[in-house]
Design a protein around this motif. Structure first.
Motif: not given
Length: 153
Positions: A22, A26, A29, A31, A83, A86-87, A89-90
């Motif tokens: 993850y 990030k 940038e 997905k 979950r 905490d994003d 969009s995942v």
């Protein structure tokens, strides 16, 4: 790199794989999609006739609800893991079948630019007899793979 697929197995060390994958996504940038593969469970529900003197399958009378329950547990696992990052969009994907094939198939379908996986410590005998999911993916992929070393404690 726009899409990073992160392979998760049902092992506490997967948290490290998810976090590292993850973080990398990030920075790029990109997905993120978490994938979990449930080994082919359909054969558990088959009542085979006695063969080679073995009557185990006839006696087991495996309830097909068990398969459904296994799928629900696996789905809950991968959604909970997402979950935990905490994003919102995942995304997640739950697949069934041979793990390496399922990962590679979905990576192509989703258009992944990178596959992130953990490497577990396996005994030499285990590697010789079964191989590892990571080595099978590396053998057959044309998508770059980022390996996270994970050692059992």
């Amino acid at each position: 790199m726009k899409k990073v697929l992160i392979g998760m197995d049902y092992n506490p060390n997967s948290e490290k794989v998810a976090r590292k994958g993850y973080e990398l996504a990030k920075k790029l940038e990109a997905k993120v999609c978490l994938i979990h593969v449930l080994a082919d469970v359909s054969y558990y529900g088959v009542n085979y006739p006695t063969f080679m003197g073995y009557e185990g399958y006839n006696e087991m009378q495996v309830d097909l609800n068990v398969i459904s329950e296994l799928r629900e547990v696996a789905k809950d696992f991968i959604e909970t893991a997402a979950r935990h990052l905490d994003d919102p969009s995942v995304s997640t994907h739950m697949a069934e079948g041979p793990t390496s094939s399922a990962i590679l198939d979905y990576a192509k379908e989703w258009g992944a630019d990178l596959i992130v996986m953990g490497t577990h410590s396996h005994s030499v005998l285990e590697k010789v007899l079964m191989g590892t999911t990571a080595s099978r993916v590396l053998e057959k992929t044309d998508i770059p793979v980022y390996m996270i070393p994970v050692k059992e404690k």
